[in-house]
Design an enzyme around this catalytic site. Structure first.
Site, short mmCIF file in Angstrom:
data_model
loop_
_atom_site.label_atom_id
_atom_site.label_comp_id
_atom_site.label_asym_id
_atom_site.label_seq_id
_atom_site.Cartn_x
_atom_site.Cartn_y
_atom_site.Cartn_z
N ASP A 230 0.59 -1.12 -0.04
CA ASP A 230 -0.07 -0.07 -0.05
C ASP A 230 0.77 1.25 0.18
OD1 ASP A 230 -2.19 1.79 0.37
OD2 ASP A 230 -2.50 1.11 2.26
N GLY B 50 -2.26 -4.81 -1.68
CA GLY B 50 -2.46 -3.26 -1.55
C GLY B 50 -3.27 -2.80 -0.80
N HIS B 51 -3.91 -1.77 -0.99
CA HIS B 51 -4.57 -0.88 -0.07
C HIS B 51 -5.90 -1.51 0.56
CE1 HIS B 51 -5.94 2.85 1.88
NE2 HIS B 51 -7.10 3.01 1.20
N PHE B 52 -6.91 -2.12 -0.53
CA PHE B 52 -7.87 -2.75 -0.14
C PHE B 52 -7.59 -4.38 -0.09
CE2 PHE B 52 -10.02 1.32 -1.36
CZ PHE B 52 -10.82 1.60 -0.43
#
Length: 322
Positions: A270, A296-298
């Protein structure tokens, strides 16, 4: 053209009356019925708050607090995997998802206000204790809630949710510039953060196999971001995020004093909340269980098959052992 059509359609739908569900005494439910997700709206301090709810009414509460630019939609696949045993509550913050989105000039869009509204919601729903799952924006909302009622926090699940200055890297430079100078020029410079390109970026960056990510995610979020007036709502929140940073020492003091059982499941690739913000939790929560995932982020969109068993094991063993 498709995105504009979707935006117009959603805008009309959002004007339609929303069915409100006042909390009521729960009738006995079968295990299958308890696991069904229900979509409700409660009025808290005059604001319509949409939330997803599932699980036995008398089960241990898991409060899911979402990030930007999404909503409780980010938890749609996790909720059924917890609802056989846990009472799961996943609200949308005002300006997101199905919750009300009052005009930014007439409503205070701040993390402190969000925490007050979430406090009002969980009290309405009769939740005396809860495990918080905090992600992105959900982290400062949840931690502010913890400062108000530390005795109610039975555990924490942290997914790319920051509480340390080490976690605010290069991505945050233009936002920090706006904190320092609330000029229109600095505000306008942040408009790019609500564009379709950046919304998609948040879902696919750092993911090894992008075919695992449903495009409906960023299309869903973008339609909501494109509602009239919503960009200013988001700009106000970018500006207010700076008020969380001075509270980091208080968040950390809460961790040290209360030592809530904590699971950290973090997408290590992320760029928004990098892994640099995950490690410092162990300074204050030395018994926390840290998992850095290759995503990553989600992370839930990519690694639900990995995360769900870890989350269940944590809840079953640390929060509500049989």
């Amino acid at each position: 053209m498709i995105l504009r059509t979707l935006s117009a359609t959603l805008a009309l739908l959002m004007l339609a009356p929303v069915a409100q569900a006042a909390p009521a005494a729960a009738a006995p439910q079968s295990d299958a019925a308890a696991s069904v997700t229900r979509y409700r709206t409660a009025t808290v301090d005059g604001v319509n708050i949409f939330y997803r709810e599932a699980g036995p009414a008398d089960g241990p509460v898991v409060l899911l607090l979402h990030g930007f630019p999404t909503s409780s939609h980010m938890f749609r696949n996790l909720i059924p995997l917890l609802a056989d045993r846990y009472h799961v509550i996943a609200p949308d913050f005002p300006g997101f998802g199905g919750s009300a989105a009052p005009d930014h000039k007439q409503f205070v869009y701040s993390f402190g206000h969000y925490a007050d509204l979430m406090d009002g919601l969980v009290q309405q729903l009769g939740a005396k204790k809860y495990t918080m799952y905090v992600m992105d924006y959900g982290a400062p909302v949840g931690y502010r809630l913890a400062l108000k009622h530390p005795e109610r926090v039975s555990g924490m699940i942290v997914q790319n949710g920051n509480a340390y200055v080490e976690g605010l890297g290069k991505f945050w430079d233009p936002i920090k510039a706006y904190w320092a100078d609330k000029s229109q020029a600095k505000r306008t410079a942040l408009h790019m953060l609500v564009t379709p390109e950046i919304t998609r970026f948040q879902y696919v960056d750092g993911v090894r196999d992008v075919s695992r990510i449903d495009p409906d995610n960023w299309l869903h979020d973008q339609v909501l971001l494109d509602r009239p007036g919503n960009r200013d709502i988001q700009m106000n929140l970018f500006g207010d995020y700076g008020t969380n940073v001075p509270l980091y020492p208080q968040f950390q003091a809460f961790f040290r004093r209360y030592q809530p059982p904590t699971l950290i499941v973090w997408g290590r690739n992320d760029k928004i909340f990098p892994a640099d913000g995950a490690y410092p939790y162990l300074r204050d929560l030395p018994h926390a269980d840290l998992h850095l995932l290759d995503t990553g982020h989600f992370a839930l969109e990519d690694k639900l098959d990995v995360m769900a068993p870890i989350i269940r094991q944590f809840l079953d063993s640390q929060v509500a052992p049989r």
